[in-house]
Design a protein around this motif. Sequence first.
Motif, PDB file in Angstrom:
ATOM      1  N   ILE A  20       0.832  -1.208   0.000  1.00 33.24           N
ATOM      2  CA  ILE A  20       0.000   0.000   0.000  1.00 33.24           C
ATOM      3  C   ILE A  20       0.863   1.253   0.000  1.00 33.24           C
ATOM      4  O   ILE A  20       0.643   2.183  -0.770  1.00 33.24           O
ATOM      5  N   PHE A  21       1.868   1.293   0.865  1.00 33.35           N
ATOM      6  CA  PHE A  21       2.670   2.501   1.074  1.00 33.35           C
ATOM      7  C   PHE A  21       4.024   2.447   0.381  1.00 33.35           C
ATOM      8  O   PHE A  21       4.894   3.263   0.684  1.00 33.35           O
ATOM      9  N   GLY A  22       4.208   1.553  -0.557  1.00 32.95           N
ATOM     10  CA  GLY A  22       5.525   1.262  -1.104  1.00 32.95           C
ATOM     11  C   GLY A  22       6.095   2.211  -2.132  1.00 32.95           C
ATOM     12  O   GLY A  22       7.066   1.877  -2.782  1.00 32.95           O
ATOM     13  N   ASP A  23       5.532   3.397  -2.307  1.00 33.02           N
ATOM     14  CA  ASP A  23       6.170   4.337  -3.226  1.00 33.02           C
ATOM     15  C   ASP A  23       6.217   5.720  -2.589  1.00 33.02           C
ATOM     16  O   ASP A  23       5.483   6.022  -1.664  1.00 33.02           O
ATOM     17  N   ARG A  24       7.083   6.548  -3.084  1.00 33.54           N
ATOM     18  CA  ARG A  24       7.334   7.846  -2.441  1.00 33.54           C
ATOM     19  C   ARG A  24       6.124   8.757  -2.448  1.00 33.54           C
ATOM     20  O   ARG A  24       5.872   9.460  -1.473  1.00 33.54           O
ATOM     21  N   TRP A  25       5.339   8.755  -3.540  1.00 34.25           N
ATOM     22  CA  TRP A  25       4.184   9.656  -3.589  1.00 34.25           C
ATOM     23  C   TRP A  25       3.155   9.289  -2.533  1.00 34.25           C
ATOM     24  O   TRP A  25       2.591  10.165  -1.871  1.00 34.25           O
ATOM     25  N   THR A  26       2.921   8.022  -2.346  1.00 34.70           N
ATOM     26  CA  THR A  26       1.942   7.588  -1.346  1.00 34.70           C
ATOM     27  C   THR A  26       2.398   7.985   0.049  1.00 34.70           C
ATOM     28  O   THR A  26       1.594   8.483   0.852  1.00 34.70           O
ATOM     29  N   LEU A  27       3.653   7.811   0.343  1.00 38.63           N
ATOM     30  CA  LEU A  27       4.170   8.201   1.658  1.00 38.63           C
ATOM     31  C   LEU A  27       4.063   9.711   1.866  1.00 38.63           C
ATOM     32  O   LEU A  27       3.733  10.166   2.963  1.00 38.63           O
ATOM     33  N   LEU A  28       4.317  10.488   0.826  1.00 31.19           N
ATOM     34  CA  LEU A  28       4.204  11.936   0.953  1.00 31.19           C
ATOM     35  C   LEU A  28       2.752  12.377   1.115  1.00 31.19           C
ATOM     36  O   LEU A  28       2.462  13.337   1.838  1.00 31.19           O
ATOM     37  N   ILE A  29       1.833  11.673   0.480  1.00 22.76           N
ATOM     38  CA  ILE A  29       0.403  11.962   0.656  1.00 22.76           C
ATOM     39  C   ILE A  29       0.006  11.680   2.098  1.00 22.76           C
ATOM     40  O   ILE A  29      -0.705  12.488   2.724  1.00 22.76           O
ATOM     41  N   ILE A  30       0.447  10.573   2.643  1.00 15.47           N
ATOM     42  CA  ILE A  30       0.149  10.235   4.037  1.00 15.47           C
ATOM     43  C   ILE A  30       0.745  11.291   4.966  1.00 15.47           C
ATOM     44  O   ILE A  30       0.097  11.748   5.912  1.00 15.47           O
ATOM     45  N   ARG A  31       1.974  11.697   4.694  1.00 12.02           N
ATOM     46  CA  ARG A  31       2.598  12.757   5.501  1.00 12.02           C
ATOM     47  C   ARG A  31       1.736  14.016   5.497  1.00 12.02           C
ATOM     48  O   ARG A  31       1.453  14.597   6.546  1.00 12.02           O
ATOM     49  N   ASP A  32       1.297  14.440   4.304  1.00  9.78           N
ATOM     50  CA  ASP A  32       0.477  15.643   4.211  1.00  9.78           C
ATOM     51  C   ASP A  32      -0.871  15.462   4.894  1.00  9.78           C
ATOM     52  O   ASP A  32      -1.391  16.403   5.496  1.00  9.78           O
ATOM     53  N   ALA A  33      -1.435  14.270   4.830  1.00 13.36           N
ATOM     54  CA  ALA A  33      -2.706  14.017   5.515  1.00 13.36           C
ATOM     55  C   ALA A  33      -2.530  14.184   7.022  1.00 13.36           C
ATOM     56  O   ALA A  33      -3.402  14.747   7.693  1.00 13.36           O
ATOM     57  N   PHE A  34      -1.407  13.742   7.570  1.00 14.06           N
ATOM     58  CA  PHE A  34      -1.130  13.949   8.991  1.00 14.06           C
ATOM     59  C   PHE A  34      -0.939  15.432   9.310  1.00 14.06           C
ATOM     60  O   PHE A  34      -1.160  15.861  10.434  1.00 14.06           O
ATOM     61  N   ARG A  35      -0.536  16.193   8.316  1.00 13.01           N
ATOM     62  CA  ARG A  35      -0.376  17.643   8.482  1.00 13.01           C
ATOM     63  C   ARG A  35      -1.674  18.398   8.184  1.00 13.01           C
ATOM     64  O   ARG A  35      -1.659  19.589   7.983  1.00 13.01           O
ATOM     65  N   ARG A  36      -2.767  17.669   8.125  1.00  8.37           N
ATOM     66  CA  ARG A  36      -4.107  18.216   7.929  1.00  8.37           C
ATOM     67  C   ARG A  36      -4.381  18.758   6.529  1.00  8.37           C
ATOM     68  O   ARG A  36      -5.231  19.622   6.347  1.00  8.37           O
ATOM     69  N   VAL A  37      -3.667  18.287   5.519  1.00  3.99           N
ATOM     70  CA  VAL A  37      -4.033  18.586   4.138  1.00  3.99           C
ATOM     71  C   VAL A  37      -5.236  17.716   3.830  1.00  3.99           C
ATOM     72  O   VAL A  37      -5.226  16.515   4.107  1.00  3.99           O
ATOM     73  N   ARG A  38      -6.300  18.305   3.287  1.00  7.57           N
ATOM     74  CA  ARG A  38      -7.539  17.556   3.093  1.00  7.57           C
ATOM     75  C   ARG A  38      -8.067  17.572   1.670  1.00  7.57           C
ATOM     76  O   ARG A  38      -8.712  16.634   1.250  1.00  7.57           O
ATOM     77  N   ARG A  39      -7.827  18.619   0.929  1.00  8.02           N
ATOM     78  CA  ARG A  39      -8.423  18.748  -0.398  1.00  8.02           C
ATOM     79  C   ARG A  39      -7.444  18.359  -1.497  1.00  8.02           C
ATOM     80  O   ARG A  39      -6.238  18.546  -1.364  1.00  8.02           O
ATOM     81  N   PHE A  40      -8.019  17.860  -2.575  1.00  5.46           N
ATOM     82  CA  PHE A  40      -7.212  17.414  -3.715  1.00  5.46           C
ATOM     83  C   PHE A  40      -6.248  18.508  -4.147  1.00  5.46           C
ATOM     84  O   PHE A  40      -5.052  18.275  -4.319  1.00  5.46           O
ATOM     85  N   SER A  41      -6.771  19.721  -4.324  1.00  4.42           N
ATOM     86  CA  SER A  41      -5.939  20.836  -4.793  1.00  4.42           C
ATOM     87  C   SER A  41      -4.827  21.168  -3.802  1.00  4.42           C
ATOM     88  O   SER A  41      -3.735  21.574  -4.200  1.00  4.42           O
ATOM     89  N   GLU A  42      -5.086  20.981  -2.504  1.00  4.17           N
ATOM     90  CA  GLU A  42      -4.058  21.225  -1.494  1.00  4.17           C
ATOM     91  C   GLU A  42      -2.942  20.184  -1.578  1.00  4.17           C
ATOM     92  O   GLU A  42      -1.769  20.523  -1.443  1.00  4.17           O
ATOM     93  N   PHE A  43      -3.320  18.926  -1.794  1.00  5.89           N
ATOM     94  CA  PHE A  43      -2.306  17.879  -1.983  1.00  5.89           C
ATOM     95  C   PHE A  43      -1.465  18.193  -3.218  1.00  5.89           C
ATOM     96  O   PHE A  43      -0.240  18.102  -3.185  1.00  5.89           O
ATOM     97  N   GLN A  44      -2.130  18.559  -4.297  1.00 10.81           N
ATOM     98  CA  GLN A  44      -1.413  18.820  -5.544  1.00 10.81           C
ATOM     99  C   GLN A  44      -0.453  19.994  -5.392  1.00 10.81           C
ATOM    100  O   GLN A  44       0.695  19.933  -5.844  1.00 10.81           O
ATOM    101  N   LYS A  45      -0.906  21.044  -4.739  1.00 10.02           N
ATOM    102  CA  LYS A  45      -0.048  22.216  -4.534  1.00 10.02           C
ATOM    103  C   LYS A  45       1.133  21.884  -3.641  1.00 10.02           C
ATOM    104  O   LYS A  45       2.267  22.273  -3.919  1.00 10.02           O
TER     105      LYS A  45
END
Length: 77
Positions: A19-44
């Motif tokens: 599930i978490f085996g690539d860098r983008w997925t890990l960075l998405i999880i990191r941002d989710a822990f930092r309270r990033v919630r919206r698609f556009s916020e993740f992309q930015k």
Amino acid sequence: MRWEEIDSQVCSIARALSIFGDRWTLLIIRDAFRRVRRFSEFQKSLGITRHRLSDRLNRLVEAEVLTKVLYDEKMSR
């Protein structure tokens, strides 16, 4: 063990890696822990393409790691 078969292993670490085996997925999880919630916020935050971000988010939703929530009805039309 082949990469395609890693999610079928009895080992919990191997299944998590599938599930978490690539860098983008890990960075998405990191941002989710930092309270990033919206698609556009993740992309930015990540500078990731829409296609790749959508793919990784869908994988995380399928694995029940994240939950998809509609935040604006106008956006869904």
